[in-house]
Motif scaffolding. Structure first.
Motif, PDB file in Angstrom:
ATOM      1  N   LYS A   1       0.850  -1.207   0.000  1.00  0.00           N
ATOM      2  CA  LYS A   1       0.000   0.000   0.000  1.00  0.00           C
ATOM      3  C   LYS A   1       0.876   1.244   0.000  1.00  0.00           C
ATOM      4  CE  LYS A   1      -4.000  -2.233   1.315  1.00  0.00           C
ATOM      5  NZ  LYS A   1      -5.044  -2.500   0.324  1.00  0.00           N
TER       6      LYS A   1
ATOM      7  N   ALA B   1      -6.577   9.458  -1.110  1.00  0.00           N
ATOM      8  CA  ALA B   1      -6.700  10.048   0.224  1.00  0.00           C
ATOM      9  C   ALA B   1      -5.330  10.462   0.758  1.00  0.00           C
ATOM     10  CB  ALA B   1      -7.324   9.007   1.163  1.00  0.00           C
TER      11      ALA B   1
ATOM     12  N   VAL C   1      -8.556   5.667   8.775  1.00  0.00           N
ATOM     13  CA  VAL C   1      -8.350   4.428   8.024  1.00  0.00           C
ATOM     14  C   VAL C   1      -6.916   3.963   8.263  1.00  0.00           C
ATOM     15  CG1 VAL C   1      -8.471   3.348   5.754  1.00  0.00           C
ATOM     16  CG2 VAL C   1      -9.967   5.287   6.277  1.00  0.00           C
TER      17      VAL C   1
ATOM     18  N   LYS D   1      -4.162   0.898   7.365  1.00  0.00           N
ATOM     19  CA  LYS D   1      -3.961  -0.209   6.422  1.00  0.00           C
ATOM     20  C   LYS D   1      -2.608  -0.865   6.626  1.00  0.00           C
ATOM     21  CE  LYS D   1      -6.779   1.832   2.769  1.00  0.00           C
ATOM     22  NZ  LYS D   1      -6.903   2.201   1.357  1.00  0.00           N
TER      23      LYS D   1
ATOM     24  N   VAL E   1      -7.400  -3.797   6.342  1.00  0.00           N
ATOM     25  CA  VAL E   1      -7.860  -2.414   6.450  1.00  0.00           C
ATOM     26  C   VAL E   1      -8.802  -2.267   7.639  1.00  0.00           C
ATOM     27  CG1 VAL E   1      -9.129  -0.556   5.294  1.00  0.00           C
ATOM     28  CG2 VAL E   1      -7.648  -2.060   3.967  1.00  0.00           C
TER      29      VAL E   1
ATOM     30  N   ILE F   1     -11.210   0.548   9.689  1.00  0.00           N
ATOM     31  CA  ILE F   1     -11.776   1.895   9.699  1.00  0.00           C
ATOM     32  C   ILE F   1     -12.203   2.167  11.136  1.00  0.00           C
ATOM     33  CG2 ILE F   1     -13.621   3.374   8.779  1.00  0.00           C
ATOM     34  CD1 ILE F   1     -13.258   1.789   6.152  1.00  0.00           C
TER      35      ILE F   1
ATOM     36  N   GLU G   1      -4.631   6.771   6.804  1.00  0.00           N
ATOM     37  CA  GLU G   1      -5.220   7.489   5.688  1.00  0.00           C
ATOM     38  C   GLU G   1      -6.466   8.260   6.083  1.00  0.00           C
ATOM     39  OE1 GLU G   1      -4.865   5.118   1.886  1.00  0.00           O
ATOM     40  OE2 GLU G   1      -7.032   5.317   2.053  1.00  0.00           O
ATOM     41  N   GLU G   2      -6.689   9.334   5.400  1.00  0.00           N
ATOM     42  CA  GLU G   2      -7.902  10.135   5.557  1.00  0.00           C
ATOM     43  C   GLU G   2      -9.095   9.312   5.056  1.00  0.00           C
ATOM     44  OE1 GLU G   2      -9.354  13.928   2.771  1.00  0.00           O
ATOM     45  OE2 GLU G   2      -7.663  12.677   2.246  1.00  0.00           O
ATOM     46  N   PHE G   3     -10.218   9.407   5.729  1.00  0.00           N
ATOM     47  CA  PHE G   3     -11.427   8.680   5.325  1.00  0.00           C
ATOM     48  C   PHE G   3     -12.152   9.468   4.242  1.00  0.00           C
ATOM     49  CE2 PHE G   3     -15.953   7.677   5.644  1.00  0.00           C
ATOM     50  CZ  PHE G   3     -15.924   6.288   5.631  1.00  0.00           C
ATOM     51  N   LEU G   4     -12.448   8.810   3.142  1.00  0.00           N
ATOM     52  CA  LEU G   4     -13.169   9.485   2.062  1.00  0.00           C
ATOM     53  C   LEU G   4     -14.624   9.031   2.077  1.00  0.00           C
ATOM     54  CD1 LEU G   4     -10.549   9.072  -0.823  1.00  0.00           C
ATOM     55  CD2 LEU G   4     -10.983  11.108   0.554  1.00  0.00           C
TER      56      LEU G   4
ATOM     57  N   GLU H   1     -18.339   3.644  -4.042  1.00  0.00           N
ATOM     58  CA  GLU H   1     -17.193   2.960  -4.666  1.00  0.00           C
ATOM     59  C   GLU H   1     -17.574   2.266  -5.965  1.00  0.00           C
ATOM     60  OE1 GLU H   1     -14.655   0.610  -1.898  1.00  0.00           O
ATOM     61  OE2 GLU H   1     -15.852   1.570  -0.351  1.00  0.00           O
TER      62      GLU H   1
ATOM     63  N   LYS I   1     -19.488  -5.737  -0.751  1.00  0.00           N
ATOM     64  CA  LYS I   1     -18.522  -6.455   0.097  1.00  0.00           C
ATOM     65  C   LYS I   1     -19.102  -6.947   1.416  1.00  0.00           C
ATOM     66  CE  LYS I   1     -14.117  -4.612  -1.507  1.00  0.00           C
ATOM     67  NZ  LYS I   1     -14.148  -3.283  -2.108  1.00  0.00           N
TER      68      LYS I   1
ATOM     69  N   ILE J   1      -8.824   4.254  -4.099  1.00  0.00           N
ATOM     70  CA  ILE J   1      -8.791   3.628  -2.771  1.00  0.00           C
ATOM     71  C   ILE J   1      -7.692   2.576  -2.764  1.00  0.00           C
ATOM     72  CG2 ILE J   1     -10.050   1.997  -1.288  1.00  0.00           C
ATOM     73  CD1 ILE J   1     -11.390   4.511  -0.883  1.00  0.00           C
ATOM     74  N   GLU J   2      -7.603   1.838  -3.856  1.00  0.00           N
ATOM     75  CA  GLU J   2      -6.569   0.804  -3.953  1.00  0.00           C
ATOM     76  C   GLU J   2      -6.369   0.417  -5.410  1.00  0.00           C
ATOM     77  OE1 GLU J   2      -7.549  -3.136  -2.634  1.00  0.00           O
ATOM     78  OE2 GLU J   2      -9.549  -3.056  -3.461  1.00  0.00           O
TER      79      GLU J   2
HETATM   80  P1  AMP Z   1      -8.950  -1.935   0.491  1.00  0.00           P
HETATM   81  O1  AMP Z   1      -8.512  -3.269   1.018  1.00  0.00           O
HETATM   82  O2  AMP Z   1      -7.883  -0.922   0.330  1.00  0.00           O
HETATM   83  O3  AMP Z   1      -9.847  -2.076  -0.705  1.00  0.00           O
HETATM   84  O4  AMP Z   1      -9.964  -1.364   1.580  1.00  0.00           O
HETATM   85  C1  AMP Z   1     -11.103  -2.093   1.942  1.00  0.00           C
HETATM   86  C2  AMP Z   1     -12.285  -1.184   2.013  1.00  0.00           C
HETATM   87  O5  AMP Z   1     -12.059  -0.184   2.998  1.00  0.00           O
HETATM   88  C3  AMP Z   1     -12.541  -0.405   0.728  1.00  0.00           C
HETATM   89  O6  AMP Z   1     -13.260  -1.105  -0.205  1.00  0.00           O
HETATM   90  C4  AMP Z   1     -13.284   0.787   1.267  1.00  0.00           C
HETATM   91  O7  AMP Z   1     -14.643   0.461   1.445  1.00  0.00           O
HETATM   92  C5  AMP Z   1     -12.667   1.016   2.595  1.00  0.00           C
HETATM   93  N1  AMP Z   1     -11.641   2.064   2.512  1.00  0.00           N
HETATM   94  C6  AMP Z   1     -10.335   1.901   2.276  1.00  0.00           C
HETATM   95  N2  AMP Z   1      -9.698   3.093   2.269  1.00  0.00           N
HETATM   96  C7  AMP Z   1     -10.640   4.042   2.503  1.00  0.00           C
HETATM   97  C8  AMP Z   1     -10.630   5.463   2.625  1.00  0.00           C
HETATM   98  N3  AMP Z   1      -9.495   6.156   2.522  1.00  0.00           N
HETATM   99  N4  AMP Z   1     -11.782   6.089   2.865  1.00  0.00           N
HETATM  100  C9  AMP Z   1     -12.938   5.395   3.001  1.00  0.00           C
HETATM  101  N5  AMP Z   1     -13.023   4.070   2.911  1.00  0.00           N
HETATM  102  C10 AMP Z   1     -11.893   3.381   2.665  1.00  0.00           C
END
Ligand code: AMP
Ligand code: GLY
Length: 430
Positions: A107, A122, A147, A149, A159, A161, A191-194, A198, A220, A288-289
């Motif tokens: 990441k 973010a 957030v 990770k 991850v 939250i 990370e900042e929460f957005l 999605e 999910k 986000i990823e």
């Molecule tokens: P990831 O494994 O990076 O896909 O993260 C898993 C889930 O966490 C994502 O599908 C998002 O729903 C949530 N997520 C990850 N990063 C953020 C972020 N910066 N802001 C809000 N939600 C996030």
């Protein structure tokens, strides 16, 4: 062309189904595959993380194309392994180099890459044991939610939250001090929460050119209305109603182009699929990823809508000729609904017989196997996510209803699935 597809989930059944439609695929092997992929080609019992074993099979069977479904072998460097061997290096290979796979495997790497190429994402900071205390102080003053990770691969669980500072510091400590995710969590991204909605966008690239595949949205959470625990994915839809041409233009200009150009400029070898996990914040896309492969269960709707020959597309990618082909898409809507084992994503039992699979379903529907296996001539459950039903129809609601009707005929002990896939996009009842 003699093709070997690596993987064994619903994604690989959908890929095998699509690859097998090509006149070029002859024969198609799937390692290790599942009873669904066995209907599309020849399953081979191989450990896909044992590169010597995969290589030996490729040499013996004179494989001409390898297509890697899941991320793990890619992050572990299967591409580099093939390119380093004289007798394997000319095999057409779909999947990025180890360096390219870091977009998913680290990441922190992905974040730094986005910063270098000004790709919207973010705001973040990264921490390790060396600046642990600084991390704690940073968390204390961070806006909520926070957030957190784990840097490396953590089977989709890395991850957190966090809704308050105590929880955030506890999670941070678990990852760094207690090695909650082993080496994957030695480095942590905060990370900042957005806030937004999605979606998943996919591109195939030859390292320079790219083509965009149909976008998708996955669901999910385990519960209706996106509630409860996170899972590997309970369903998906394509197209995504809010992915308008205007929004997709922003995605291409702000995210896809700078990503592919960035890989090219940095000399990172990448032939294969890039998965952009995006969030639309007031109509603006943020990453986000990244994933270095196709999504699951998104592939189960993307492949259903892709009209272009997938083997032809892969050949063009390996020959660096993606500028000479185009993507054709079925304009209909596709929805897939995942049936899971009772108890998933927590503990669940396996080995229950699945019935109803042999019924005749309409031509617009496909039943993809994920966690199934054959035992004494019967198909039994063999994982958390068991199978998914994809249907195509003129609109999303119809596609979902057809898949639900089919699931009504499929039985095993403890079967569970969401009935509300695509719920946000249903027209209001008048
Ligand atoms: P990831 O494994 O990076 O896909 O993260 C898993 C889930 O966490 C994502 O599908 C998002 O729903 C949530 N997520 C990850 N990063 C953020 C972020 N910066 N802001 C809000 N939600 C996030
Ligand atoms: N559907 C999300 C993923 O494949 O990672």
């Amino acid at each position: 062309m003699r093709i070997l597809l690596l993987g064994s989930g619903g994604r690989e059944h959908a890929l095998a189904w699509k690859l097998n439609q090509s006149v070029w695929a002859n024969p198609l092997y799937i390692a290790p595959g599942n009873p669904g992929t066995a209907q599309c080609g020849i399953n081979v019992a191989l450990d896909i993380n044992d590169f010597d074993a995969v290589a030996a099979f490729c040499s013996k069977e004179k494989i001409e194309m390898v297509f890697v479904g899941p991320e793990e072998p890619l992050v572990n460097g299967i591409y580099d392994y093939f390119k380093a061997h004289e007798q394997l290096k000319d095999i057409y290979f779909i999947g990025p180099s180890k360096e390219g796979a870091k977009l998913e495997g680290s990441k922190a790497f992905a974040k730094e890459f986005m910063m270098r190429h000004k790709i919207p994402t973010a705001a973040y900071r990264e921490f390790t044991i060396d600046n642990y205390q600084e991390g704690v102080d940073y968390l204390k003053q961070h806006s909520l939610p926070i957030v957190i990770k784990a840097d490396g691969l953590a089977a989709g669980k890395g991850v957190a939250i966090c809704q308050n500072h105590v929880e955030a510091i506890a999670e941070f400590e678990l990852m760094i001090q207690q090695s909650k995710f082993g080496d994957a969590g030695k480095k942590v991204v905060v990370e900042e929460f957005l806030t937004g909605i999605e979606l998943s966008v996919f591109a195939i690239t030859d390292g320079k050119n790219y083509l965009i595949l149909p976008e998708a949205k996955d669901y999910k959470r385990i519960g209706e209305g996106d509630t409860g625990l996170n899972t590997g994915g309970m369903g998906a839809i394509s197209p995504v109603p809010f992915a308008t041409p205007g929004f997709m233009y922003k995605v291409e200009e702000r995210v896809i182009k700078p990503t592919i150009n960035g890989l090219h400029k940095e000399g990172i070898e990448y032939t294969g699929f890039v998965f952009f996990g995006l969030i639309s914040v007031n109509g603006d896309p943020y990453v986000i990823e990244y994933n270095c492969r196709m999504g699951d269960p998104e592939t189960e709707v993307v492949m259903a809508r892709l009209e272009t020959d997938l083997v032809g597309l892969c050949i063009a990618a390996t020959q660096k000729k993606l500028d000479q082909v185009e993507i054709k898409t079925d304009p209909r809507a596709a929805a897939t609904i995942m049936a899971v084992s009772g108890g998933y994503p927590l503990g669940y039992e396996k080995g229950f017989e699945i019935t109803g699979l042999n019924e005749q379903f309409g031509k617009q529907s496909l039943v993809f196997h994920a966690g199934t296996k054959e035992e004494s001539g019967k198909i039994v459950t063999n994982g958390g996510r068991v199978l998914c039903v994809t249907s195509l129809d003129k609109n999303l609601e119809e596609a979902v209803n057809i898949s639900l009707d089919i699931l009504d005929h499929i039985h095993y002990e403890g079967i569970y699935y969401r009935t509300d896939i695509g719920y946000e996009f249903k027209p209001p009842v008048s």
